[in-house]
Design a protein around this motif. Structure first.
Motif, short mmCIF file in Angstrom:
data_model
loop_
_atom_site.label_atom_id
_atom_site.label_comp_id
_atom_site.label_asym_id
_atom_site.label_seq_id
_atom_site.Cartn_x
_atom_site.Cartn_y
_atom_site.Cartn_z
N ARG A 26 0.83 -1.21 0.00
CA ARG A 26 0.00 0.00 0.00
C ARG A 26 0.86 1.25 0.00
NH1 ARG A 26 -4.16 2.93 -1.59
NH2 ARG A 26 -5.05 4.26 0.02
N TYR A 27 1.91 1.26 0.79
CA TYR A 27 2.81 2.42 0.83
C TYR A 27 3.49 2.62 -0.53
CZ TYR A 27 2.45 3.44 5.82
OH TYR A 27 2.01 3.83 7.06
N GLU A 33 1.61 6.40 -7.03
CA GLU A 33 0.41 6.98 -7.63
C GLU A 33 -0.06 8.26 -6.94
OE1 GLU A 33 -2.43 3.84 -7.41
OE2 GLU A 33 -1.15 2.41 -8.51
N GLY A 34 0.43 8.53 -5.74
CA GLY A 34 -0.03 9.70 -5.00
C GLY A 34 -1.23 9.37 -4.14
N GLN A 35 -1.62 10.30 -3.30
CA GLN A 35 -2.75 10.06 -2.40
C GLN A 35 -4.07 10.46 -3.07
OE1 GLN A 35 -3.10 12.69 1.01
NE2 GLN A 35 -1.77 14.23 0.07
N GLY A 60 -3.11 6.73 3.64
CA GLY A 60 -3.74 7.28 2.45
C GLY A 60 -5.25 7.35 2.49
N GLU A 61 -5.90 6.92 3.60
CA GLU A 61 -7.36 6.89 3.64
C GLU A 61 -7.96 8.22 4.09
OE1 GLU A 61 -8.71 3.61 5.98
OE2 GLU A 61 -7.91 2.11 4.61
#
Length: 214
Positions: A26-27, A33-35, A60-61
């Motif tokens: 995920r990181y 891709e960016g947040q 990122g959520e």
């Protein structure tokens, strides 16, 4: 002497041996891709009410803005420095979040300071006093009530300040336009530190209703 406090170094080591390996993919995706979080949280900087912990959010959520008292000032394009407004602008205009949640909490020190108009400034600059003066009219009304206990006045202003910040969010053109088009939703919530209960603002009445656990 270490360059960081030892408890932070220990925490980082635990992160790298535990959570990071489990979420490393995920990181890497976020780095590449960016947040793209769908929700912005405006919360207090109180160390006891971290949104990422309360909502069990992963990297990122959530796009989180924290300041004293979880306040949003009115729209004021006056050329001054506005960190809260800058974060809001970035979340709405660049990240294109779909939700903004203003989350207050119980036993807030900033709200307590707003209620205690006679308290001495913490510094000559009185930055907290100036910041909390945003809700001074409401604080004066609540503090003058002799029918409530000190705890009831505190909770009342904590929740009033959430409604105040939501009203101020709508003074920002980028917010009001997108909300009018149904592309952005505004929400209020209040977290009770002592019990873990989350109270959610009813959009129709403005009342706070305890979130029932399934």
């Amino acid at each position: 002497m270490p360059h960081l406090p030892e408890h932070l170094l220990t925490g980082y080591r635990n992160f790298m041996s535990g959570r990071y390996p489990a979420e490393s993919g995920r990181y890497r995706d976020l780095a590449r891709e960016g947040q793209a979080p769908e929700t912005m949280i405006v919360a207090c900087c109180d160390s006891r009410s971290a949104p990422e912990a309360i909502f069990d959010a992963g990297p990122g959520e959530l796009f989180v803005l924290r300041n004293v008292g979880n306040l949003v000032p009115p729209y004021a394009p006056d050329g001054e420095f506005h960190s809260t407004s800058a974060a809001l602008e970035f979340a709405v205009q660049s990240l294109k979040v779909k939700n903004i949640v203003v989350m207050g909490h119980g036993r807030c020190g900033g709200i307590r300071a707003a209620l205690d108009a006679n308290s001495a400034p913490l510094s000559p600059g009185d930055f907290i006093g100036k910041w909390m003066s945003l809700i001074a009219p409401a604080a004066e009304t609540v503090s003058s009530s002799t029918f409530m206990t000190a705890t009831e006045r505190q909770t009342a202003l904590e929740r009033i300040s959430i409604r105040y910040s939501i009203a101020n969010l709508r003074t920002f053109p980028c917010v009001s336009i997108l909300e009018g088009k149904g592309r952005l939703s505004l929400h209020g919530a209040w977290f009770d530190i002592s019990t873990g209960e989350l109270w959610v603002m009813n959009k129709d009445t403005g009342d706070f209703e305890r979130l029932e656990m399934a």
